[in-house]
Scaffold this motif. Structure first.
Motif, PDB file in Angstrom:
ATOM      1  N   THR A 119       0.925  -1.002   0.109  1.00 19.41           N
ATOM      2  CA  THR A 119       0.125  -0.512   0.084  1.00 19.41           C
ATOM      3  C   THR A 119       0.602   1.393  -0.245  1.00 19.41           C
ATOM      4  O   THR A 119       0.815   2.172  -0.518  1.00 19.41           O
ATOM      5  CB  THR A 119      -1.022  -0.124   0.927  1.00 19.41           C
ATOM      6  N   VAL A 120       1.805   1.228   1.054  1.00 21.06           N
ATOM      7  CA  VAL A 120       2.334   1.906   1.096  1.00 21.06           C
ATOM      8  C   VAL A 120       3.815   2.584  -0.762  1.00 21.06           C
ATOM      9  O   VAL A 120       3.365   3.884  -0.761  1.00 21.06           O
ATOM     10  CB  VAL A 120       3.671   2.521   1.896  1.00 21.06           C
ATOM     11  N   ALA A 121       3.922   1.859  -1.110  1.00 23.17           N
ATOM     12  CA  ALA A 121       4.656   1.373  -2.148  1.00 23.17           C
ATOM     13  C   ALA A 121       3.562   2.087  -2.818  1.00 23.17           C
ATOM     14  O   ALA A 121       4.395   3.299  -3.798  1.00 23.17           O
ATOM     15  CB  ALA A 121       5.052  -0.046  -2.418  1.00 23.17           C
ATOM     16  N   ASP A 122       2.752   1.911  -3.144  1.00 21.40           N
ATOM     17  CA  ASP A 122       2.153   2.647  -4.097  1.00 21.40           C
ATOM     18  C   ASP A 122       1.797   3.632  -3.848  1.00 21.40           C
ATOM     19  O   ASP A 122       1.609   4.877  -5.468  1.00 21.40           O
ATOM     20  CB  ASP A 122       0.409   1.123  -4.331  1.00 21.40           C
ATOM     21  N   GLU A 123       0.964   3.663  -2.757  1.00 22.98           N
ATOM     22  CA  GLU A 123       1.007   5.456  -2.016  1.00 22.98           C
ATOM     23  C   GLU A 123       2.454   6.536  -2.936  1.00 22.98           C
ATOM     24  O   GLU A 123       2.053   7.189  -3.756  1.00 22.98           O
ATOM     25  CB  GLU A 123       0.804   6.070  -1.466  1.00 22.98           C
ATOM     26  N   LEU A 124       3.222   6.110  -2.546  1.00 20.66           N
ATOM     27  CA  LEU A 124       4.209   6.652  -2.783  1.00 20.66           C
ATOM     28  C   LEU A 124       4.602   6.531  -5.031  1.00 20.66           C
ATOM     29  O   LEU A 124       5.686   7.576  -5.133  1.00 20.66           O
ATOM     30  CB  LEU A 124       6.026   6.015  -2.040  1.00 20.66           C
ATOM     31  N   VAL A 125       4.390   5.686  -5.370  1.00 18.22           N
ATOM     32  CA  VAL A 125       5.000   6.394  -6.525  1.00 18.22           C
ATOM     33  C   VAL A 125       3.091   6.917  -7.255  1.00 18.22           C
ATOM     34  O   VAL A 125       4.113   7.951  -7.802  1.00 18.22           O
ATOM     35  CB  VAL A 125       3.814   4.662  -7.643  1.00 18.22           C
ATOM     36  N   ARG A 126       2.551   6.489  -6.258  1.00 17.61           N
ATOM     37  CA  ARG A 126       1.716   7.969  -7.136  1.00 17.61           C
ATOM     38  C   ARG A 126       2.018   9.191  -6.325  1.00 17.61           C
ATOM     39  O   ARG A 126       1.307  10.692  -7.030  1.00 17.61           O
ATOM     40  CB  ARG A 126      -0.060   7.943  -6.801  1.00 17.61           C
ATOM     41  N   SER A 127       2.217   9.878  -5.017  1.00 19.14           N
ATOM     42  CA  SER A 127       2.556  10.744  -5.085  1.00 19.14           C
ATOM     43  C   SER A 127       4.218  10.676  -4.490  1.00 19.14           C
ATOM     44  O   SER A 127       4.013  10.045  -2.344  1.00 19.14           O
ATOM     45  CB  SER A 127       1.772  11.226  -3.959  1.00 19.14           C
ATOM     46  N   PRO A 128       4.721  10.714  -4.508  1.00 18.58           N
ATOM     47  CA  PRO A 128       7.290  10.796  -4.077  1.00 18.58           C
ATOM     48  C   PRO A 128       7.104  11.745  -2.757  1.00 18.58           C
ATOM     49  O   PRO A 128       6.694  13.210  -2.899  1.00 18.58           O
ATOM     50  CB  PRO A 128       7.630  11.121  -5.394  1.00 18.58           C
ATOM     51  N   ASP A 129       7.759  10.910  -1.933  1.00 23.56           N
ATOM     52  CA  ASP A 129       7.546  11.617  -0.235  1.00 23.56           C
ATOM     53  C   ASP A 129       8.929  11.544   0.097  1.00 23.56           C
ATOM     54  O   ASP A 129       9.264  10.031  -0.185  1.00 23.56           O
ATOM     55  CB  ASP A 129       6.340  11.436   0.490  1.00 23.56           C
ATOM     56  N   ARG A 130       9.649  12.638  -0.845  1.00 19.51           N
ATOM     57  CA  ARG A 130      11.373  11.908   0.170  1.00 19.51           C
ATOM     58  C   ARG A 130      11.517  11.729   1.871  1.00 19.51           C
ATOM     59  O   ARG A 130      12.286  10.449   1.824  1.00 19.51           O
ATOM     60  CB  ARG A 130      12.584  13.573  -0.181  1.00 19.51           C
ATOM     61  N   ARG A 131      10.840  12.395   2.419  1.00 23.70           N
ATOM     62  CA  ARG A 131      10.791  12.011   3.406  1.00 23.70           C
ATOM     63  C   ARG A 131      10.253   9.911   3.876  1.00 23.70           C
ATOM     64  O   ARG A 131      10.593   8.945   4.296  1.00 23.70           O
ATOM     65  CB  ARG A 131      10.677  12.539   4.685  1.00 23.70           C
ATOM     66  N   ARG A 132       8.847   9.755   3.263  1.00 21.19           N
ATOM     67  CA  ARG A 132       8.660   8.432   3.359  1.00 21.19           C
ATOM     68  C   ARG A 132       9.399   7.641   2.679  1.00 21.19           C
ATOM     69  O   ARG A 132       9.553   6.483   3.523  1.00 21.19           O
ATOM     70  CB  ARG A 132       6.986   8.199   3.140  1.00 21.19           C
ATOM     71  N   LEU A 133       9.563   8.201   1.827  1.00 22.59           N
ATOM     72  CA  LEU A 133      11.009   6.790   1.157  1.00 22.59           C
ATOM     73  C   LEU A 133      12.179   6.338   2.746  1.00 22.59           C
ATOM     74  O   LEU A 133      11.999   5.375   1.883  1.00 22.59           O
ATOM     75  CB  LEU A 133      11.652   7.670  -0.233  1.00 22.59           C
ATOM     76  N   ARG A 134      12.976   7.477   2.399  1.00 22.85           N
ATOM     77  CA  ARG A 134      13.516   7.708   3.930  1.00 22.85           C
ATOM     78  C   ARG A 134      13.512   6.665   4.645  1.00 22.85           C
ATOM     79  O   ARG A 134      14.429   5.397   5.080  1.00 22.85           O
ATOM     80  CB  ARG A 134      14.050   8.842   4.202  1.00 22.85           C
TER      81      ARG A 134
END
Length: 66
Positions: A10-25
């Protein structure tokens, strides 16, 4: 762990649609921890569990594929 993997998808899907550097880190840090847990889990099996099972009369080949 399976619940964590479902959340990861779920998180990976959200990050693909809306990248967020902090959440990726944070996700990278989390994945390092999950990876360490899986590696250590299998290390314990390989070093402690399976040799004990093989020593009780079963062959390594028979136990490995169960």
């Amino acid at each position: 762990m399976t619940r964590d993997l479902a959340r990861l998808a779920t998180v990976a899907d959200e990050l693909v649609r809306s990248p967020d550097r902090r959440r990726l880190r944070l996700l990278r840090r989390y994945l390092r921890g999950v990876t360490a847990e899986i590696v250590n889990h299998h290390r314990v099996e390989d070093d402690d569990v399976w040799p004990g099972r093989w020593g009780t009369g079963g062959s390594a080949r028979a136990w490995r594929w169960r």
